[in-house]
Write a protein that holds these residues in place. Sequence first.
Motif, PDB file in Angstrom:
ATOM      1  N   GLN A 275       0.830  -1.199   0.000  1.00 29.23           N
ATOM      2  CA  GLN A 275       0.000   0.000   0.000  1.00 29.23           C
ATOM      3  C   GLN A 275       0.872   1.259   0.000  1.00 29.23           C
ATOM      4  O   GLN A 275       0.603   2.211  -0.742  1.00 29.23           O
ATOM      5  CB  GLN A 275      -0.918   0.002   1.223  1.00 29.23           C
ATOM      6  CG  GLN A 275      -2.034  -1.017   1.152  1.00 29.23           C
ATOM      7  CD  GLN A 275      -2.830  -1.081   2.433  1.00 29.23           C
ATOM      8  OE1 GLN A 275      -2.285  -0.915   3.522  1.00 29.23           O
ATOM      9  NE2 GLN A 275      -4.118  -1.336   2.325  1.00 29.23           N
TER      10      GLN A 275
ATOM     11  N   LEU B  45       2.256   1.993  -3.388  1.00 29.45           N
ATOM     12  CA  LEU B  45       1.293   2.624  -4.283  1.00 29.45           C
ATOM     13  C   LEU B  45       1.105   4.101  -3.940  1.00 29.45           C
ATOM     14  O   LEU B  45       1.027   4.955  -4.824  1.00 29.45           O
ATOM     15  CB  LEU B  45      -0.057   1.901  -4.187  1.00 29.45           C
ATOM     16  CG  LEU B  45      -0.136   0.468  -4.719  1.00 29.45           C
ATOM     17  CD1 LEU B  45      -1.583   0.000  -4.744  1.00 29.45           C
ATOM     18  CD2 LEU B  45       0.453   0.357  -6.123  1.00 29.45           C
TER      19      LEU B  45
ATOM     20  N   LYS C 150       3.658   6.492  -5.242  1.00 28.35           N
ATOM     21  CA  LYS C 150       3.532   6.831  -6.657  1.00 28.35           C
ATOM     22  C   LYS C 150       2.570   7.984  -6.899  1.00 28.35           C
ATOM     23  O   LYS C 150       2.593   8.607  -7.965  1.00 28.35           O
ATOM     24  CB  LYS C 150       3.056   5.593  -7.444  1.00 28.35           C
ATOM     25  CG  LYS C 150       4.086   4.476  -7.531  1.00 28.35           C
ATOM     26  CD  LYS C 150       5.269   4.905  -8.386  1.00 28.35           C
ATOM     27  CE  LYS C 150       6.327   3.827  -8.453  1.00 28.35           C
ATOM     28  NZ  LYS C 150       7.489   4.252  -9.263  1.00 28.35           N
ATOM     29  N   LEU C 151       1.715   8.269  -5.901  1.00 30.74           N
ATOM     30  CA  LEU C 151       0.691   9.295  -6.087  1.00 30.74           C
ATOM     31  C   LEU C 151       0.996  10.584  -5.328  1.00 30.74           C
ATOM     32  O   LEU C 151       0.150  11.482  -5.279  1.00 30.74           O
ATOM     33  CB  LEU C 151      -0.669   8.753  -5.627  1.00 30.74           C
ATOM     34  CG  LEU C 151      -1.170   7.493  -6.336  1.00 30.74           C
ATOM     35  CD1 LEU C 151      -2.506   7.074  -5.754  1.00 30.74           C
ATOM     36  CD2 LEU C 151      -1.287   7.702  -7.832  1.00 30.74           C
TER      37      LEU C 151
ATOM     38  N   SER D  64       0.498  13.601  -7.373  1.00 27.83           N
ATOM     39  CA  SER D  64      -0.574  13.514  -8.359  1.00 27.83           C
ATOM     40  C   SER D  64      -1.947  13.838  -7.794  1.00 27.83           C
ATOM     41  O   SER D  64      -2.845  14.219  -8.539  1.00 27.83           O
ATOM     42  CB  SER D  64      -0.600  12.107  -8.973  1.00 27.83           C
ATOM     43  OG  SER D  64       0.647  11.785  -9.531  1.00 27.83           O
TER      44      SER D  64
ATOM     45  N   ASP E  57      -6.651   2.990 -12.885  1.00 27.78           N
ATOM     46  CA  ASP E  57      -5.805   3.696 -13.853  1.00 27.78           C
ATOM     47  C   ASP E  57      -5.042   4.856 -13.242  1.00 27.78           C
ATOM     48  O   ASP E  57      -4.203   5.463 -13.895  1.00 27.78           O
ATOM     49  CB  ASP E  57      -6.631   4.185 -15.040  1.00 27.78           C
ATOM     50  CG  ASP E  57      -7.663   5.218 -14.639  1.00 27.78           C
ATOM     51  OD1 ASP E  57      -8.112   5.166 -13.482  1.00 27.78           O
ATOM     52  OD2 ASP E  57      -8.029   6.058 -15.477  1.00 27.78           O
TER      53      ASP E  57
ATOM     54  N   TRP F 106      -2.823   4.623 -11.062  1.00 33.42           N
ATOM     55  CA  TRP F 106      -1.428   4.193 -10.953  1.00 33.42           C
ATOM     56  C   TRP F 106      -0.821   3.940 -12.328  1.00 33.42           C
ATOM     57  O   TRP F 106       0.336   4.250 -12.554  1.00 33.42           O
ATOM     58  CB  TRP F 106      -1.330   2.945 -10.085  1.00 33.42           C
ATOM     59  CG  TRP F 106      -1.586   3.246  -8.643  1.00 33.42           C
ATOM     60  CD1 TRP F 106      -0.742   3.891  -7.771  1.00 33.42           C
ATOM     61  CD2 TRP F 106      -2.768   2.964  -7.901  1.00 33.42           C
ATOM     62  NE1 TRP F 106      -1.332   4.006  -6.522  1.00 33.42           N
ATOM     63  CE2 TRP F 106      -2.568   3.446  -6.573  1.00 33.42           C
ATOM     64  CE3 TRP F 106      -3.980   2.335  -8.201  1.00 33.42           C
ATOM     65  CZ2 TRP F 106      -3.538   3.316  -5.581  1.00 33.42           C
ATOM     66  CZ3 TRP F 106      -4.946   2.212  -7.212  1.00 33.42           C
ATOM     67  CH2 TRP F 106      -4.717   2.707  -5.916  1.00 33.42           C
ATOM     68  N   SER F 107      -1.607   3.407 -13.245  1.00 35.33           N
ATOM     69  CA  SER F 107      -1.073   3.185 -14.591  1.00 35.33           C
ATOM     70  C   SER F 107      -0.743   4.513 -15.255  1.00 35.33           C
ATOM     71  O   SER F 107       0.173   4.598 -16.072  1.00 35.33           O
ATOM     72  CB  SER F 107      -2.071   2.392 -15.441  1.00 35.33           C
ATOM     73  OG  SER F 107      -3.273   3.112 -15.619  1.00 35.33           O
TER      74      SER F 107
ATOM     75  N   GLN G 232       0.669   6.860 -13.857  1.00 33.98           N
ATOM     76  CA  GLN G 232       1.999   7.211 -13.359  1.00 33.98           C
ATOM     77  C   GLN G 232       3.071   6.261 -13.896  1.00 33.98           C
ATOM     78  O   GLN G 232       4.222   6.297 -13.465  1.00 33.98           O
ATOM     79  CB  GLN G 232       2.022   7.169 -11.830  1.00 33.98           C
ATOM     80  CG  GLN G 232       0.931   7.993 -11.170  1.00 33.98           C
ATOM     81  CD  GLN G 232       0.995   9.451 -11.574  1.00 33.98           C
ATOM     82  OE1 GLN G 232       2.067  10.037 -11.599  1.00 33.98           O
ATOM     83  NE2 GLN G 232      -0.153  10.028 -11.906  1.00 33.98           N
TER      84      GLN G 232
ATOM     85  N   PHE H 259       2.953   2.991 -13.552  1.00 31.72           N
ATOM     86  CA  PHE H 259       3.087   1.854 -12.638  1.00 31.72           C
ATOM     87  C   PHE H 259       2.242   0.701 -13.150  1.00 31.72           C
ATOM     88  O   PHE H 259       1.102   0.905 -13.570  1.00 31.72           O
ATOM     89  CB  PHE H 259       2.647   2.267 -11.235  1.00 31.72           C
ATOM     90  CG  PHE H 259       3.129   1.344 -10.159  1.00 31.72           C
ATOM     91  CD1 PHE H 259       4.452   1.370  -9.747  1.00 31.72           C
ATOM     92  CD2 PHE H 259       2.273   0.442  -9.555  1.00 31.72           C
ATOM     93  CE1 PHE H 259       4.909   0.526  -8.754  1.00 31.72           C
ATOM     94  CE2 PHE H 259       2.712  -0.399  -8.561  1.00 31.72           C
ATOM     95  CZ  PHE H 259       4.036  -0.363  -8.165  1.00 31.72           C
TER      96      PHE H 259
ATOM     97  N   THR I 170      -0.354  -2.000 -13.874  1.00 30.00           N
ATOM     98  CA  THR I 170      -1.705  -2.198 -13.354  1.00 30.00           C
ATOM     99  C   THR I 170      -1.819  -3.506 -12.593  1.00 30.00           C
ATOM    100  O   THR I 170      -2.604  -3.608 -11.642  1.00 30.00           O
ATOM    101  CB  THR I 170      -2.712  -2.172 -14.513  1.00 30.00           C
ATOM    102  OG1 THR I 170      -2.541  -0.966 -15.253  1.00 30.00           O
ATOM    103  CG2 THR I 170      -4.140  -2.228 -13.999  1.00 30.00           C
TER     104      THR I 170
ATOM    105  N   SER J 120      -0.958  -2.843  -8.837  1.00 34.56           N
ATOM    106  CA  SER J 120      -1.983  -2.086  -8.113  1.00 34.56           C
ATOM    107  C   SER J 120      -3.257  -2.913  -7.956  1.00 34.56           C
ATOM    108  O   SER J 120      -3.926  -2.841  -6.914  1.00 34.56           O
ATOM    109  CB  SER J 120      -2.285  -0.769  -8.830  1.00 34.56           C
ATOM    110  OG  SER J 120      -2.662  -0.987 -10.175  1.00 34.56           O
TER     111      SER J 120
END
Length: 605
Positions: A317, A320, A323-324, A327, A379, A381-382, A384, A386, A388, A391
């Motif tokens: 977690q 993930l 990565k955001l 964003s 999506d 994460w994708s 970014q 990353f 799918t 995630s």
Amino acid sequence: MVTGPLNRTLPACGSLVAVPSRYGPRVRPLPPVQGTIPRDAPSVYEVDTNGKNGTSTLTLDGNGSPTIGHSAQASSGLSKQDFAKFVQFFRQASPYVEGHRGKTFVIVVPGNVSANRTLLQSIMADIALLHGLGVHLILVVGVQQQIDVMLRERNLTPKYVGGYRLTDREAMRIAIEAAGQARTTCEQFLSKGPAIPMFRRHTKGDREVHFEPALRVISGNYITAKRRGVLEGVDFGLTGEVRFVLKDDIRRQLDSGNIVMLSNIGFTAAGEVLNCNTYDVGLHAACELRADKLFFLHLDEVAALNLPQWLPLSEAQNMLMDKLQNSISAQQMVALRATMDSMVPPEPASAYGAATSLSPTQLRAYQAMKREELVVDLDIWSAQGFPTAVSTCVVACCKGVKRAHLLDARIDGGLLLELYSRDGVGTMISADFYEGIRKALPNDLDGLAALLEPLEKAGNLVKRTKEELADLIPSFTVIERDNRILGAALLLDLGQTPDGVTVAEVGAFCVDPIYRGSGRGDSLLDYVEQDARSRGIQRLVLLTTRTADWFEQRDFRWQGAAYASELLPLPRRARINPARNSQLYVKNMEAPADDLIAPGKRIGF
């Protein structure tokens, strides 16, 4: 030039055979074939890489260059030198065979994997074997790459926004065609039965052998979807989002012994056909059917991350969320964390009180935002960059799937190795291994005493005072959740025996009765064993009067009365009360690997 299957142009080289070479197989062309390759010609050319160990296959890559891989159809006799390994493997795999029998697994094969016929054939061979071993299988086959290729062949450009395809009418027709081809190919591979001579040799009776499909593969309108619609001014056309899968109908097919195959095709309540995301289909199928395992096969996009064999759900977690960071807003981040936490099924009430749920901060954030405003689409994460698959695994575990696996599709027999060997060959994301297991701290004393007290009163454990427990705190490992001690184990270094073997004793091993049967005891013991190996311990010993059965099932062997055993160092023997008649159980430790890392970061040993 000649024309091969699917109208692919191949060099006029005829059939191919291998010439023995100490440096590997060499391919020698036979006389060329003129004209068109017959319809019954093989889809791949077999190349003998080792006369004793089967064949590999020669295929052509995108540039027309030959590549060699293992053939799923290759078979050969087992040499006598390998008989012992064969028997040992079956004995080691037998607990997994029994453990997985009757379980439900969802296996997602994305388009970049299903587009490779050789890989797909190998995977289907593994799936057929899993079905024969009693596993209930739901197969989700994607065709994204195939759709892109077919669009370009028709001078059309694939269009994506945020990880989702923009599906117009022509793209929808191609998506249906690609899904049908993939389904037929999988059914073809799963329909191949055993060779008749082998079947007759290894089965009893003189009954007639019928040529029929080896397995029953069922597919249909099991996916209910809705249009993705218009988001931020972008019309996604016939791109669909999965609303739910018909879990009761799928379950009936599984109970009837069939393999259920799902695709990217979903249907609306109005009878409209939509193109859905394969990962979304796999996620809904796994969560709604409460699958025991979810598998995602992958290629370089996940392999490049170099993930460990086991990834705790909390760490996954956090990965993930990292990565955001730049964003989404801080408020969205808090809400997303709260949403992911709320997906986890609540723990049962403990003997020491009810389990807590969300923190006050998380609860306020969750209540302050509408459900549809939470950023939970896969999506995000994708977008970014990353994968799918990763995630989706994390979200699936948050929603209650017990374990999610990421498996490189290029590993021959990867599904079998992941399921029927001790450490597997992929990455598993799960919250049920070492979550909450750590070394004890001084402030754990009261919780530890409360956990041990009932067992001490029953005579299962030696009674210790608070002062004695305080002195032993550095040697304890505990399971902690919501500031409560749910389990504990003591690991005491006893020094060396007269023959020079380093020994440690496992003691005070217990788990809160409410949580027994959840696997926490196995996780705790595995953690302690890893700790012992990292410290160079060669032998674990256990003195017990009441709990022998549980430890015997985990490879501890009875060695008689403890007070008289020479397997214990002399100082430890001197402290044993013969009147208690404790029995000694011993487990010899395997030598640690050179790259042994900290306890709790690997599965098994």
